[in-house]
Structure formats: C-alpha cells, structure tokens
Design a protein around this motif. Structure first.
Motif, PDB file in Angstrom:
ATOM      1  N   TYR A 115       0.836  -1.198   0.000  1.00 45.93           N
ATOM      2  CA  TYR A 115       0.000   0.000   0.000  1.00 45.93           C
ATOM      3  C   TYR A 115       0.875   1.252   0.000  1.00 45.93           C
ATOM      4  O   TYR A 115       1.799   1.373   0.792  1.00 45.93           O
ATOM      5  CB  TYR A 115      -0.912  -0.015   1.228  1.00 45.93           C
ATOM      6  N   GLY A 168       3.130   1.920  -1.939  1.00 43.68           N
ATOM      7  CA  GLY A 168       4.498   1.573  -2.316  1.00 43.68           C
ATOM      8  C   GLY A 168       5.385   1.149  -1.160  1.00 43.68           C
ATOM      9  O   GLY A 168       6.579   0.889  -1.354  1.00 43.68           O
ATOM     10  N   PRO A 194       1.352  -7.521  -6.643  1.00 36.01           N
ATOM     11  CA  PRO A 194       2.556  -6.741  -6.359  1.00 36.01           C
ATOM     12  C   PRO A 194       3.728  -7.183  -7.237  1.00 36.01           C
ATOM     13  O   PRO A 194       3.999  -8.372  -7.372  1.00 36.01           O
ATOM     14  CB  PRO A 194       2.820  -7.050  -4.884  1.00 36.01           C
ATOM     15  N   HIS A 217      -1.209   1.381  -6.447  1.00 36.91           N
ATOM     16  CA  HIS A 217      -0.750   1.204  -5.071  1.00 36.91           C
ATOM     17  C   HIS A 217      -1.590   1.985  -4.067  1.00 36.91           C
ATOM     18  O   HIS A 217      -1.212   2.096  -2.901  1.00 36.91           O
ATOM     19  CB  HIS A 217       0.723   1.617  -4.950  1.00 36.91           C
TER      20      HIS A 217
END
Length: 204
Positions: free
Chosen positions: A51, A53, A114, A131
């Motif tokens: 979340y 990044g 991811p 993100h």
C-alpha cells in the motif's frame, strides 16, 4: 464503507479460515518441498511494494532447488524447478502462504498483484495509482486475460479496480480465480518477477 471496513474484515476471516482448513495440506507441501528442494528451503521471500508503495516481504512456497553450474552460478530456472515444484505451481498451491501476508495486513485477498520494488520509479502517475490499495493474491487483471495482456493493459485494469472496488467485484474475482485454477487456465509458470521495462517507455 466496504473498502474501509468490510473488505479488511473479510480478508482476515477468510484467510484465517482457509489457513486452518488447509493446514494439513500446507504442512504436507512444506515437508515434501524440503526434500524435493534438496534443503534449499521451503519458502520464497521477496520484497514487494504494498500500500502506497511501502515495501513488505511476500511469502510463497519455494518450487526450485539451488543447483549451480560449473561456473558457480545458479542454473536456469527451468533446470532448477522440481517435478513436485511444477505441480505446486500448476495447482497454485505456491500462492497459499500469501494468506499470512493478508493476515498481517500487507496484502488483501483481491487487489493488484505486487511486482518488484525496482519498478516503482518507472510507473507513470496514473499507473502508480495501483498502489492506492493493498496488493492482492488475485486481481481484476488476472481474471481478464492475465498472460495474454500487455503490461500497459494490466495496469489499466489495476487502476480500474482501484476506482471500482466493491463486494460484487471482489466476488467476481474470487469465482473467476477459482474457475481458472480448476481449469488450469491463465496459470503463469514463469518467474513472476521477470518483465521488461517496455510498457513504461515514453510514459514518464
């Protein structure tokens, strides 16, 4: 309301329930991988962006040994994946340990997959919006072509999901994912961390 509260509640309840129900299978797979991987380990850990990044370590079952060639370097992936490891990948059992990431809050059951930390600087501002939610074990892009899509198309689907999160959408992803696993459709047996920077060219 769903995204802020109910989604996380469902993530915790469902992942905990699956881990408990499938614990005998998880233990069996772990024991077998220990032997098939020739002592190279049972789990594959790799840093991925979560979340906003923020980095976290994703957990998957390790499906390759660490055999090396005469030059001391690891052999190609195709020569190191074991027969049992291939089965674990084909059946998507290698993804189950990520339920631990879901329990910890690193991931959600459903969300953009991811990728690697090193690609963060290559995203456009629009692509970076993927993100704005927790990454998922499965996602909207994985249910709409997955291996047949370009990276640009996958990112567009990821951003669409961010803007359209709902209980109905997540249920659709879950059902489609289960169907794909059963039918062995759109199963990616390649190294998920490998892709070129081609989709990013000219977008920054």
């Amino acid at each position: 309301m769903y995204q802020r509260f109910f989604k996380r509640t469902i993530d915790i309840s469902a992942s905990l329930g699956v881990l408990i129900i499938f614990s005998p299978i998880l233990v069996t797979v772990a024991i077998l991988l220990h032997f098939f991987n020739e002592g190279a380990g049972v789990f594959f850990l790799q840093e991925r962006p979560g979340y906003k990044g923020k980095p976290f370590k994703i957990v998957k079952f390790k499906t390759m040994n660490e055999r090396k060639g005469p030059d001391g370097k690891l052999l190609p992936d195709k020569q190191r994946i074991t027969p049992f490891g291939a089965f674990v990948r084909n059946s998507s059992l290698d993804e189950l340990p990520q339920l631990w990431n879901v329990l910890k809050g690193d991931m959600s059951l459903i969300g953009p997959r991811p990728l690697l930390m090193q690609y963060l600087p290559l995203y456009s501002a629009e692509q970076m919006r993927r993100h704005d939610v927790r990454p998922g074990i499965s996602g909207w892009a994985q249910c709409h072509g997955r291996n047949n899509l370009s990276w640009t198309e996958k990112f567009k689907l990821d951003v669409w999901y961010v803007d359209n999160i709902s209980f109905k959408t997540d249920c659709e992803v879950v059902l489609t994912t289960l169907k794909n696993v059963i039918r062995h459709k759109d199963i990616d047996n390649s190294n998920s961390s490998k892709f070129t920077t081609e989709p990013f060219n000219g977008q920054n």
